[in-house]
Every structure is written in structure tokens, then in C-alpha cells.
Motif scaffolding. Structure first.
Motif, PDB file in Angstrom:
ATOM      1  N   ASP A 130       0.645  -1.448   0.365  1.00  0.00           N
ATOM      2  CA  ASP A 130      -0.187  -0.017  -0.094  1.00  0.00           C
ATOM      3  C   ASP A 130       0.447   1.054  -0.317  1.00  0.00           C
ATOM      4  N   THR A 131      -0.081   2.201  -1.055  1.00  0.00           N
ATOM      5  CA  THR A 131       0.882   3.629  -0.444  1.00  0.00           C
ATOM      6  C   THR A 131       0.170   4.697   0.812  1.00  0.00           C
ATOM      7  N   VAL A 132       0.661   4.973   1.834  1.00  0.00           N
ATOM      8  CA  VAL A 132       0.403   5.557   2.972  1.00  0.00           C
ATOM      9  C   VAL A 132       1.210   6.616   2.709  1.00  0.00           C
ATOM     10  N   VAL A 133       0.074   7.952   3.115  1.00  0.00           N
ATOM     11  CA  VAL A 133       0.245   9.492   2.924  1.00  0.00           C
ATOM     12  C   VAL A 133      -0.076   9.917   4.594  1.00  0.00           C
ATOM     13  N   VAL A 134       1.504  10.045   5.248  1.00  0.00           N
ATOM     14  CA  VAL A 134       0.978  10.584   6.519  1.00  0.00           C
ATOM     15  C   VAL A 134       0.885  12.587   6.734  1.00  0.00           C
ATOM     16  N   PHE A 135       0.070  13.084   6.927  1.00  0.00           N
ATOM     17  CA  PHE A 135      -0.583  14.107   7.212  1.00  0.00           C
ATOM     18  C   PHE A 135       0.194  14.986   8.628  1.00  0.00           C
ATOM     19  N   GLY A 136       1.479  15.362   8.535  1.00  0.00           N
ATOM     20  CA  GLY A 136       2.191  16.208  10.051  1.00  0.00           C
ATOM     21  C   GLY A 136       3.435  15.037  10.126  1.00  0.00           C
ATOM     22  N   ALA A 137       4.148  16.085  10.582  1.00  0.00           N
ATOM     23  CA  ALA A 137       5.482  15.191  10.770  1.00  0.00           C
ATOM     24  C   ALA A 137       5.916  15.788  12.351  1.00  0.00           C
ATOM     25  N   ALA A 162       3.558  -1.884   4.519  1.00  0.00           N
ATOM     26  CA  ALA A 162       3.723  -0.567   3.297  1.00  0.00           C
ATOM     27  C   ALA A 162       4.320  -0.576   2.140  1.00  0.00           C
ATOM     28  N   GLY A 163       4.406   0.417   0.771  1.00  0.00           N
ATOM     29  CA  GLY A 163       4.933  -0.294  -0.486  1.00  0.00           C
ATOM     30  C   GLY A 163       5.514   1.089  -0.386  1.00  0.00           C
ATOM     31  N   ARG A 164       5.065   2.067   0.087  1.00  0.00           N
ATOM     32  CA  ARG A 164       5.316   3.131  -0.534  1.00  0.00           C
ATOM     33  C   ARG A 164       5.002   4.213   1.293  1.00  0.00           C
ATOM     34  N   VAL A 165       5.991   4.803   1.377  1.00  0.00           N
ATOM     35  CA  VAL A 165       5.258   5.975   2.827  1.00  0.00           C
ATOM     36  C   VAL A 165       5.631   7.239   2.624  1.00  0.00           C
ATOM     37  N   ILE A 166       4.942   8.348   2.712  1.00  0.00           N
ATOM     38  CA  ILE A 166       4.900   9.852   1.968  1.00  0.00           C
ATOM     39  C   ILE A 166       4.547  10.328   3.529  1.00  0.00           C
ATOM     40  N   VAL A 167       5.093  11.544   3.389  1.00  0.00           N
ATOM     41  CA  VAL A 167       5.092  12.409   4.544  1.00  0.00           C
ATOM     42  C   VAL A 167       4.670  13.947   4.233  1.00  0.00           C
ATOM     43  N   ILE A 168       3.952  14.485   4.830  1.00  0.00           N
ATOM     44  CA  ILE A 168       3.524  16.073   4.676  1.00  0.00           C
ATOM     45  C   ILE A 168       3.852  17.004   6.017  1.00  0.00           C
ATOM     46  N   THR A 193       0.190   9.198  -7.929  1.00  0.00           N
ATOM     47  CA  THR A 193      -0.066   8.006  -7.320  1.00  0.00           C
ATOM     48  C   THR A 193      -1.450   8.036  -8.235  1.00  0.00           C
ATOM     49  N   ASP A 194      -0.518   8.087  -9.559  1.00  0.00           N
ATOM     50  CA  ASP A 194      -0.992   7.886 -10.949  1.00  0.00           C
ATOM     51  C   ASP A 194      -2.502   8.326 -11.368  1.00  0.00           C
ATOM     52  N   HIS A 195      -2.778   9.798 -10.194  1.00  0.00           N
ATOM     53  CA  HIS A 195      -4.117  10.020 -10.407  1.00  0.00           C
ATOM     54  C   HIS A 195      -5.289   9.417  -9.619  1.00  0.00           C
ATOM     55  N   PHE A 196      -4.424   7.929  -8.942  1.00  0.00           N
ATOM     56  CA  PHE A 196      -6.042   7.932  -7.899  1.00  0.00           C
ATOM     57  C   PHE A 196      -6.051   7.679  -6.657  1.00  0.00           C
ATOM     58  N   GLY A 197      -4.274   8.413  -6.259  1.00  0.00           N
ATOM     59  CA  GLY A 197      -4.225   8.799  -4.670  1.00  0.00           C
ATOM     60  C   GLY A 197      -4.284   7.701  -3.799  1.00  0.00           C
ATOM     61  N   ALA A 198      -4.037   7.839  -2.449  1.00  0.00           N
ATOM     62  CA  ALA A 198      -3.091   7.360  -1.571  1.00  0.00           C
ATOM     63  C   ALA A 198      -4.001   5.970  -1.226  1.00  0.00           C
ATOM     64  N   ASP A 199      -3.176   3.897  -0.580  1.00  0.00           N
ATOM     65  CA  ASP A 199      -4.673   3.242  -0.356  1.00  0.00           C
ATOM     66  C   ASP A 199      -5.018   3.602   1.340  1.00  0.00           C
ATOM     67  N   VAL A 200      -3.974   4.557   1.872  1.00  0.00           N
ATOM     68  CA  VAL A 200      -4.167   5.919   3.722  1.00  0.00           C
ATOM     69  C   VAL A 200      -3.996   6.684   3.906  1.00  0.00           C
ATOM     70  N   ASP A 219      -9.156  13.533   0.762  1.00  0.00           N
ATOM     71  CA  ASP A 219      -9.807  14.341  -0.931  1.00  0.00           C
ATOM     72  C   ASP A 219      -7.976  13.871  -1.512  1.00  0.00           C
ATOM     73  N   SER A 220      -6.939  12.940  -0.942  1.00  0.00           N
ATOM     74  CA  SER A 220      -5.921  12.524  -1.192  1.00  0.00           C
ATOM     75  C   SER A 220      -6.557  11.178  -1.069  1.00  0.00           C
ATOM     76  N   VAL A 221      -6.980   9.993  -0.618  1.00  0.00           N
ATOM     77  CA  VAL A 221      -6.457   9.104  -0.201  1.00  0.00           C
ATOM     78  C   VAL A 221      -8.163   8.390  -1.804  1.00  0.00           C
ATOM     79  N   ARG A 222      -7.370   7.523  -2.648  1.00  0.00           N
ATOM     80  CA  ARG A 222      -8.409   6.518  -3.272  1.00  0.00           C
ATOM     81  C   ARG A 222     -10.243   6.288  -3.197  1.00  0.00           C
ATOM     82  N   LYS A 223     -10.198   6.313  -3.994  1.00  0.00           N
ATOM     83  CA  LYS A 223     -12.234   5.890  -3.731  1.00  0.00           C
ATOM     84  C   LYS A 223     -11.952   4.253  -2.931  1.00  0.00           C
TER      85      LYS A 223
END
Length: 382
Positions: free
Chosen positions: A179-186, A202-208, A243-250, A287-291
Motif C-alpha cells: 500500500d501507498t500510505v500518506v501521513v499528514f504531520g511530521a 507498506a510499499g510507499r510512505v509519504i509524509v506531508i 499516485t497515478d491520479h488514484f490517490g493513496a491507499d491509506v 481528498d487525497s485517498v483513492r476511492k
């Protein structure tokens, strides 16, 4: 004893207070050796949490040595070195028997809304916290755990909230392998959530975030891909693009309500900062996760109106999972990760400040001075 004392918004000082007595046969009195300032403590500091009373001592992250036990305490004795989970809970109610320690029904007059925490206002039960030389620990046979001989004090104190909460946030994300995981807040919790996401496949971890020094820590400590949201017209659009215009999984909201700003800013989401009222990060997550994606929320939100995009979440078929972390439930697996060398919680500590100077710790942490990520408070023997 000497204890951090709240005198009003942005006003704390160290004062003499009475050493807390045993009030119930299952109480313990713990002599604190180390505490920490949590990002959620800043909400109290800024006067954003209802019913935070003058004279209160904050602090829900602390470790220490058992000084005295009540007559019915069986699992602890004087001299034991213990870590105390941030939650106060009875261990026997409907919720506690299901591992939902943060939802205990017997420790807070406001129990229909929330459980209890040390040093977190009368909304959370009105218990004094551990930013002091001594603290009363109710239900001493249930919460405190003897610190293993192999564990460092700094790692132990971080397990009492920040590390466990970050791990819990990743757990709530129900991460599947790859899964692609995006974390808001570092901040500390976001860093631990990002690190923990890898443990869960997770296969990809993104932090904002918007603070470069925290994003650097996310890269070095959590090995995450990072983006500073102030550099983009719309961080959600950017996340879709990468994210290929899908959004993150989590998506994990480790920011929560703003830790500063006035009430109007909180309600209208006008302050775009990732700190612990306004639901900016939560709406970005929606808004940023996939359906069909999952959103995990363990950032601190107070009992106030928030304009959350619930309709969008519904129409996208999102799963929203949230709670205050039941700290002790996370400890067995975290003990394993630490003992195996996969996780060193104290790697995020940037400041070690004596109790006498705790007002400086709050100021530095609140104002994001000196690249502060996590301040520890040294008490007693330190």
C-alpha cells in the motif's frame, strides 16, 4: 514537591505543591524521573481545551520509581522502575475488557464522550499529570508496567504515548502489503506512524508537513518520501499526480486540530498549519485517498465544531477509523521491535530540559524554535 503548574494560556511555571497522597487502596505514588512534553499538551498550553483549570499539572508521558502503594496493590512494590501509559483506566469495564483502554467508562465523569488521561484538563477526568516530582497513579495494578532491564529510560518514556500512538495510527490504517500510505504531520506521532507503516507492509510512505527540519527527520528516521505543502498550490492535486491520479491507499491524520490560532480560525479552517480545532489535515486526507481507501485519525481533536467533508468521504466509499490510542495494548509488539533493533524511539528526541526550566521547553516546542521535535523533561535523579 516541585511541579509544573498552569496559570492560564501561555503561562506555566514550576511551583511548590503537596505530594499527592494515596486516595484509594489501588493507588500508587510514583516518583517521576523523566517526563515529556507532547504536541497535545500544546493545546492545553494555548488554552484550547475546555475546562483546563488554573493550578493543574500537565503531563501524560512519564516514567518513574514506585514510592508508595495502596493496601490492595499486588503487582507493584516500592522501588519498581515503571512506565505509566497515558490512559487512566479501570481494566474491568465493558470497554477495558475489549482492550479499549482509552474508552474506559469508570474514570471520567464525561465518560460518554471520552476516557481519561493524566494531566489533560477536567474534560479528561481532572487528574494531575507527571510533569512533577511525584504523581498519583490510580488503578496501579492495571496501567503501570515494570520497565525491562534492557530498555533505556528515553525509549520507555516515549512508549507511554507518542510511539504507541503512532504505531496505533498505522494499525488503524489497516495497511495491506504494498500500500501507498500518506501521513499528514511530521511531529513525533507522525514520525512514528510513518516508521510503523513499514512494519505493516507498506510499499510507499509519504509524509506531508511544512517544517523542513521535521521533513528531514521523516526522511532519516522514517525513511519516508516527503513534501512541503507550502511549496505546492494544492498538495492534494500533487498527491494525486504522484499516485497515478488514484490517490493513496491509506491516509493517516497525525496532525489533528490546530495547536494554535483563535476559535474563528479553528472553525473556518483558516490556518493551514499541521499542528494538533481545524480539520485541514483531515480534509486533505479525505481528498487525497483513492476511492475505497482508509483514513486513520489519531491526531488530537477537541469537542468543537469542525467542517469535515463527510459527504465526500461517503461518496468515495472511505473507511474512517479513529480513537485515542489504548497505549498499553501496543506495548508487547513495540517491545519486540525495540529489542530487535528495528525501532529506537529516542532517535527523535532533540531537547532534554530540567523540570525547573519546563516553561522554556513549552516555549521552544510551541514556537518551533531550535529545530525542536521532541523535548524530554528531566526530573529528580537527573
Amino acid at each position: 514537591m516541585r511541579a509544573m503548574t498552569y496559570r492560564g494560556p501561555y503561562k506555566i511555571r514550576v511551583e511548590e505543591k503537596d505530594v499527592p497522597p494515596i486516595e484509594h487502596p489501588n493507588d500508587a505514588i510514583v516518583r517521576v524521573t523523566m517526563a515529556a512534553v507532547c504536541g497535545s499538551d500544546l493545546h492545553l498550553y494555548h488554552g484550547m481545551i475546555p475546562d483546563t483549570r488554573v493550578g493543574t499539572t500537565f503531563g501524560h508521558e512519564f516514567i518513574g520509581v514506585v514510592e508508595e502503594v495502596g493496601s490492595s496493590v499486588q503487582n507493584l512494590k516500592r522501588g519498581d522502575r515503571v512506565m505509566v501509559p497515558a490512559n487512566i483506566y479501570c481494566g474491568s469495564c465493558y470497554y477495558c475488557t475489549r482492550g479499549l483502554y482509552s474508552n474506559c467508562h469508570n474514570v471520567n465523569a464525561n465518560a460518554t464522550a471520552m476516557g481519561s488521561l493524566y494531566g489533560y484538563s477536567h474534560t479528561a477526568g481532572g487528574y494531575d499529570g507527571g510533569q512533577a516530582e511525584y504523581v498519583r497513579v490510580p488503578f496501579a495494578d492495571v496501567g503501570p508496567t515494570i520497565i525491562p532491564d534492557w530498555m533505556d529510560d528515553e525509549d520507555a518514556v516515549l512508549l507511554t504515548d507518542a510511539t504507541a500512538t503512532g504505531y496505533f495510527g498505522a494499525q488503524l490504517g489497516d495497511i495491506s502489503e504494498g500500500d501507498t500510505v500518506v501521513v499528514f504531520g511530521a511531529g513525533p506521532v507522525g514520525l512514528f506512524a510513518a516508521k510503523s507503516a513499514w512494519f505493516m507492509g507498506a510499499g510507499r510512505v509519504i509524509v506531508i508537513d511544512h517544517l523542513e527540519y521535521r521533513l528531514e527527520k521523516a526522511r532519516t528516521f522514517a525513511h519516508a518520501e516527503t513534501y512541503n505543502f507550502v511549496e505546492y498550490d494544492d498538495i492534494v492535486v500533487h498527491l494525486k499526480k504522484i499516485t497515478d491520479h488514484f490517490g493513496a491507499d491509506v491516509a493517516i491524520d497525525a496532525a489533528g486540530a490546530e495547536a494554535d490560532g483563535n476559535f474563528t480560525q479553528h472553525v473556518t479552517s483558516a490556518k493551514l498549519k499541521l499542528q494538533g480545532g481545524s480539520p485541514v489535515a483531515l480534509n486533505w486526507a479525505i481528498d487525497s485517498v483513492r476511492k475505497g481507501g482508509t483514513i486513520s485519525v489519531m491526531g488530537a481533536y477537541g469537542p468543537m465544531f469542525s467542517a469535515v467533508k463527510f459527504g465526500d468521504a461517503l461518496n468515495k466509499g472511505l473507511t474512517l477509523r479513529m480513537n485515542q490510542c489504548p497505549m498499553k495494548r501496543q506495548w508487547p509488539r513495540l517491545f519486540e521491535h525495540i529489542k530487535a533493533g528495528y525501532l529506537k524511539p529516542s532517535d527523535i528526541v532533540t531537547h532534554r530540559i530540567p523540570l525547573e526550566h519546563i516553561s522554556d521547553a513549552y516555549h521552544i516546542f510551541s514556537a518551533k524554535l531550535d529545530d525542536c521535535i521532541k523535548p524530554l523533561i528531566l526530573v529528580g535523579d537527573h
